[in-house]
Design a protein around this motif. Structure first.
Motif, PDB file in Angstrom:
ATOM      1  N   ILE A  52      -0.968  -2.956   5.783  1.00  0.00           N
ATOM      2  CA  ILE A  52      -2.164  -3.033   4.941  1.00  0.00           C
ATOM      3  C   ILE A  52      -3.057  -1.823   5.170  1.00  0.00           C
ATOM      4  CG2 ILE A  52      -4.339  -4.289   4.621  1.00  0.00           C
ATOM      5  CD1 ILE A  52      -2.795  -6.883   4.983  1.00  0.00           C
ATOM      6  N   GLU A  53      -3.235  -1.428   6.420  1.00  0.00           N
ATOM      7  CA  GLU A  53      -4.069  -0.261   6.703  1.00  0.00           C
ATOM      8  C   GLU A  53      -3.459   1.003   6.122  1.00  0.00           C
ATOM      9  OE1 GLU A  53      -7.178   0.021   7.874  1.00  0.00           O
ATOM     10  OE2 GLU A  53      -7.077  -2.155   7.645  1.00  0.00           O
ATOM     11  N   ASP A  54      -2.115   1.133   6.190  1.00  0.00           N
ATOM     12  CA  ASP A  54      -1.456   2.299   5.595  1.00  0.00           C
ATOM     13  C   ASP A  54      -1.679   2.324   4.085  1.00  0.00           C
ATOM     14  OD1 ASP A  54      -0.555   2.953   8.085  1.00  0.00           O
ATOM     15  OD2 ASP A  54       1.517   2.309   7.762  1.00  0.00           O
ATOM     16  N   LEU A  55      -1.562   1.151   3.457  1.00  0.00           N
ATOM     17  CA  LEU A  55      -1.741   1.070   2.008  1.00  0.00           C
ATOM     18  C   LEU A  55      -3.189   1.359   1.625  1.00  0.00           C
ATOM     19  CD1 LEU A  55      -0.065   0.416  -0.511  1.00  0.00           C
ATOM     20  CD2 LEU A  55      -0.782  -1.964  -0.274  1.00  0.00           C
ATOM     21  N   ARG A  56      -4.102   0.877   2.442  1.00  0.00           N
ATOM     22  CA  ARG A  56      -5.526   1.121   2.185  1.00  0.00           C
ATOM     23  C   ARG A  56      -5.825   2.619   2.250  1.00  0.00           C
ATOM     24  NH1 ARG A  56     -10.258  -2.242   5.363  1.00  0.00           N
ATOM     25  NH2 ARG A  56     -11.838  -2.133   3.735  1.00  0.00           N
ATOM     26  N   ALA A  57      -5.244   3.293   3.250  1.00  0.00           N
ATOM     27  CA  ALA A  57      -5.461   4.732   3.398  1.00  0.00           C
ATOM     28  C   ALA A  57      -4.834   5.499   2.240  1.00  0.00           C
ATOM     29  CB  ALA A  57      -4.879   5.207   4.724  1.00  0.00           C
ATOM     30  N   LEU A  58      -3.672   5.024   1.769  1.00  0.00           N
ATOM     31  CA  LEU A  58      -2.975   5.689   0.673  1.00  0.00           C
ATOM     32  C   LEU A  58      -3.819   5.698  -0.607  1.00  0.00           C
ATOM     33  CD1 LEU A  58      -0.338   6.940  -0.464  1.00  0.00           C
ATOM     34  CD2 LEU A  58       0.402   4.605  -0.998  1.00  0.00           C
ATOM     35  N   TYR A  59      -4.551   4.614  -0.846  1.00  0.00           N
ATOM     36  CA  TYR A  59      -5.327   4.498  -2.086  1.00  0.00           C
ATOM     37  C   TYR A  59      -6.776   4.969  -1.935  1.00  0.00           C
ATOM     38  CZ  TYR A  59      -1.728   2.147  -4.778  1.00  0.00           C
ATOM     39  OH  TYR A  59      -0.578   1.867  -5.481  1.00  0.00           O
ATOM     40  N   GLN A  60      -7.154   5.392  -0.752  1.00  0.00           N
ATOM     41  CA  GLN A  60      -8.538   5.836  -0.542  1.00  0.00           C
ATOM     42  C   GLN A  60      -8.838   7.047  -1.423  1.00  0.00           C
ATOM     43  OE1 GLN A  60      -9.889   5.396   3.295  1.00  0.00           O
ATOM     44  NE2 GLN A  60     -11.942   5.681   2.589  1.00  0.00           N
ATOM     45  N   GLY A  61      -9.936   6.979  -2.169  1.00  0.00           N
ATOM     46  CA  GLY A  61     -10.350   8.095  -3.001  1.00  0.00           C
ATOM     47  C   GLY A  61      -9.671   8.163  -4.348  1.00  0.00           C
ATOM     48  N   ARG A  62      -8.800   7.181  -4.659  1.00  0.00           N
ATOM     49  CA  ARG A  62      -8.112   7.182  -5.942  1.00  0.00           C
ATOM     50  C   ARG A  62      -8.864   6.292  -6.939  1.00  0.00           C
ATOM     51  NH1 ARG A  62      -1.719   6.662  -4.761  1.00  0.00           N
ATOM     52  NH2 ARG A  62      -1.690   7.096  -7.019  1.00  0.00           N
ATOM     53  N   GLY A  63      -8.304   6.153  -8.128  1.00  0.00           N
ATOM     54  CA  GLY A  63      -8.987   5.374  -9.168  1.00  0.00           C
ATOM     55  C   GLY A  63      -9.070   3.900  -8.868  1.00  0.00           C
ATOM     56  N   ILE A  64      -8.107   3.389  -8.100  1.00  0.00           N
ATOM     57  CA  ILE A  64      -8.170   2.009  -7.622  1.00  0.00           C
ATOM     58  C   ILE A  64      -8.102   2.020  -6.109  1.00  0.00           C
ATOM     59  CG2 ILE A  64      -7.213   0.934  -9.688  1.00  0.00           C
ATOM     60  CD1 ILE A  64      -4.520   0.844  -8.308  1.00  0.00           C
ATOM     61  N   GLU A  65      -8.691   1.032  -5.490  1.00  0.00           N
ATOM     62  CA  GLU A  65      -8.737   0.949  -4.031  1.00  0.00           C
ATOM     63  C   GLU A  65      -8.292  -0.431  -3.587  1.00  0.00           C
ATOM     64  OE1 GLU A  65     -12.736   1.840  -2.914  1.00  0.00           O
ATOM     65  OE2 GLU A  65     -12.571   3.979  -3.416  1.00  0.00           O
ATOM     66  N   LEU A  66      -7.752  -0.502  -2.373  1.00  0.00           N
ATOM     67  CA  LEU A  66      -7.397  -1.780  -1.782  1.00  0.00           C
ATOM     68  C   LEU A  66      -8.630  -2.326  -1.082  1.00  0.00           C
ATOM     69  CD1 LEU A  66      -5.290  -3.909  -1.127  1.00  0.00           C
ATOM     70  CD2 LEU A  66      -4.599  -2.555   0.851  1.00  0.00           C
ATOM     71  N   CYS A  67      -9.114  -3.472  -1.547  1.00  0.00           N
ATOM     72  CA  CYS A  67     -10.369  -4.032  -1.043  1.00  0.00           C
ATOM     73  C   CYS A  67     -10.143  -5.391  -0.402  1.00  0.00           C
ATOM     74  CB  CYS A  67     -11.378  -4.190  -2.180  1.00  0.00           C
ATOM     75  SG  CYS A  67     -11.750  -2.644  -3.033  1.00  0.00           S
ATOM     76  N   ARG A  68     -10.897  -5.650   0.634  1.00  0.00           N
ATOM     77  CA  ARG A  68     -10.871  -6.956   1.277  1.00  0.00           C
ATOM     78  C   ARG A  68     -11.821  -7.886   0.542  1.00  0.00           C
ATOM     79  NH1 ARG A  68     -10.628  -8.078   7.700  1.00  0.00           N
ATOM     80  NH2 ARG A  68     -10.412 -10.341   7.584  1.00  0.00           N
ATOM     81  N   VAL A  69     -11.342  -9.095   0.260  1.00  0.00           N
ATOM     82  CA  VAL A  69     -12.147 -10.108  -0.421  1.00  0.00           C
ATOM     83  C   VAL A  69     -12.100 -11.361   0.442  1.00  0.00           C
ATOM     84  CG1 VAL A  69     -12.491 -11.432  -2.519  1.00  0.00           C
ATOM     85  CG2 VAL A  69     -11.491  -9.141  -2.664  1.00  0.00           C
ATOM     86  N   GLY A  70     -13.107 -11.537   1.295  1.00  0.00           N
ATOM     87  CA  GLY A  70     -13.068 -12.642   2.246  1.00  0.00           C
ATOM     88  C   GLY A  70     -11.917 -12.458   3.203  1.00  0.00           C
ATOM     89  N   GLU A  71     -10.961 -13.399   3.204  1.00  0.00           N
ATOM     90  CA  GLU A  71      -9.771 -13.297   4.037  1.00  0.00           C
ATOM     91  C   GLU A  71      -8.568 -12.821   3.234  1.00  0.00           C
ATOM     92  OE1 GLU A  71      -9.854 -13.661   7.321  1.00  0.00           O
ATOM     93  OE2 GLU A  71     -12.008 -13.974   7.059  1.00  0.00           O
ATOM     94  N   ALA A  72      -8.795 -12.312   2.032  1.00  0.00           N
ATOM     95  CA  ALA A  72      -7.705 -11.889   1.158  1.00  0.00           C
ATOM     96  C   ALA A  72      -7.864 -10.409   0.799  1.00  0.00           C
ATOM     97  CB  ALA A  72      -7.686 -12.750  -0.104  1.00  0.00           C
ATOM     98  N   TRP A  73      -6.867  -9.887   0.062  1.00  0.00           N
ATOM     99  CA  TRP A  73      -6.866  -8.479  -0.336  1.00  0.00           C
ATOM    100  C   TRP A  73      -6.537  -8.364  -1.817  1.00  0.00           C
ATOM    101  CZ3 TRP A  73      -8.229  -4.623   3.046  1.00  0.00           C
ATOM    102  CH2 TRP A  73      -8.297  -4.983   4.396  1.00  0.00           C
ATOM    103  N   ALA A  74      -7.084  -7.332  -2.469  1.00  0.00           N
ATOM    104  CA  ALA A  74      -6.828  -7.121  -3.892  1.00  0.00           C
ATOM    105  C   ALA A  74      -7.092  -5.660  -4.240  1.00  0.00           C
ATOM    106  CB  ALA A  74      -7.720  -8.026  -4.743  1.00  0.00           C
ATOM    107  N   PHE A  75      -6.434  -5.182  -5.297  1.00  0.00           N
ATOM    108  CA  PHE A  75      -6.727  -3.856  -5.820  1.00  0.00           C
ATOM    109  C   PHE A  75      -7.892  -3.964  -6.787  1.00  0.00           C
ATOM    110  CE2 PHE A  75      -2.233  -2.845  -4.707  1.00  0.00           C
ATOM    111  CZ  PHE A  75      -2.500  -1.739  -3.915  1.00  0.00           C
ATOM    112  N   ARG A  76      -8.855  -3.065  -6.648  1.00  0.00           N
ATOM    113  CA  ARG A  76     -10.026  -3.060  -7.502  1.00  0.00           C
ATOM    114  C   ARG A  76     -10.354  -1.632  -7.923  1.00  0.00           C
ATOM    115  NH1 ARG A  76      -8.753  -7.384  -8.163  1.00  0.00           N
ATOM    116  NH2 ARG A  76      -9.778  -9.355  -7.619  1.00  0.00           N
TER     117      ARG A  76
END
Length: 208
Positions: A52-76
């Motif tokens: 998850i951290e690798d994926l989060r870093a991969l999308y950092q600064g792009r048009g969509i980001e991996l975001c934490r939503v409570g105890e879950a994750w989603a692209f926003r």
């Protein structure tokens, strides 16, 4: 002659491959996915947190980001690009002032009971107000309080956090930010013991 043990059906994948698997699951899911659900679908032994951290870093600064939503994750959508989608995300639901104030109290004071909501507002809260928030999926029942009568408590949901772009309730804006945005009225508190006004409508919490 003894047979060698059969290899495991699914070996734990490298982190890069695990990140691809998580990426596919999140894109296909209409709702944020919790880590428990992702772990259930992935091969045993997968380094879920690392992937998850690798994926989060991969999308950092792009048009969509991996975001934490409570105890879950989603692209926003990246926050600075949200204005591009405004015409597609108009919120048509309206909340009464009673529902707006009740929702705000639950968000800032959760878990709280109906009696505590009424104490803070200074007026009674009708059952319909809380039912509306539950039906919208923004409020749910929490644990019963260890006090006489064991009253139920109310908490905000991940759907509420997701709607307002919050990772957790700790990210709620402070009073100064709410007043600066014109979302808190400078009006005297209602008289204690009064009845809530269900007819007075205003836009949903935080102006959406």
């Amino acid at each position: 002659m003894t047979q060698s043990p059969e290899p495991a059906q699914f070996d734990a994948p490298p982190r890069a491959e695990a990140a691809r698997m998580i990426e596919a699951m999140l894109f296909a899911s209409a709702e944020p996915l919790g880590t428990a659900e992702m772990a259930r679908r992935l091969p045993e032994g997968t380094d879920l947190a690392g992937a998850i951290e690798d994926l989060r870093a991969l999308y950092q600064g792009r048009g969509i980001e991996l975001c934490r939503v409570g105890e879950a994750w989603a692209f926003r959508t990246a926050p600075d690009l949200g204005h591009l989608l405004e015409r597609h995300t108009v919120e048509t639901r309206k909340l009464s002032r009673a529902a707006t104030e009740t929702l705000a109290i639950i968000a800032y004071h959760q878990p709280c009971t109906r009696a505590e909501i009424e104490e803070i507002r200074g007026v009674s809260v009708s059952r319909g107000t809380i039912d509306q928030l539950v039906e919208m999926g923004w409020v749910r029942l929490g644990r019963r309080k260890m006090t006489p009568g064991r009253p139920v408590t109310f908490v905000v949901t991940e759907a509420f956090l997701d709607h307002f772009g919050l990772s957790s309730a700790r990210d709620l804006p402070g009073l100064r930010e709410l007043r600066a945005a014109g979302l808190l009225e400078n009006r005297p508190p209602p008289q204690a013991g009064g009845q809530e006004d269900e007819g007075e409508a205003q836009d949903s919490l935080f102006g959406d």
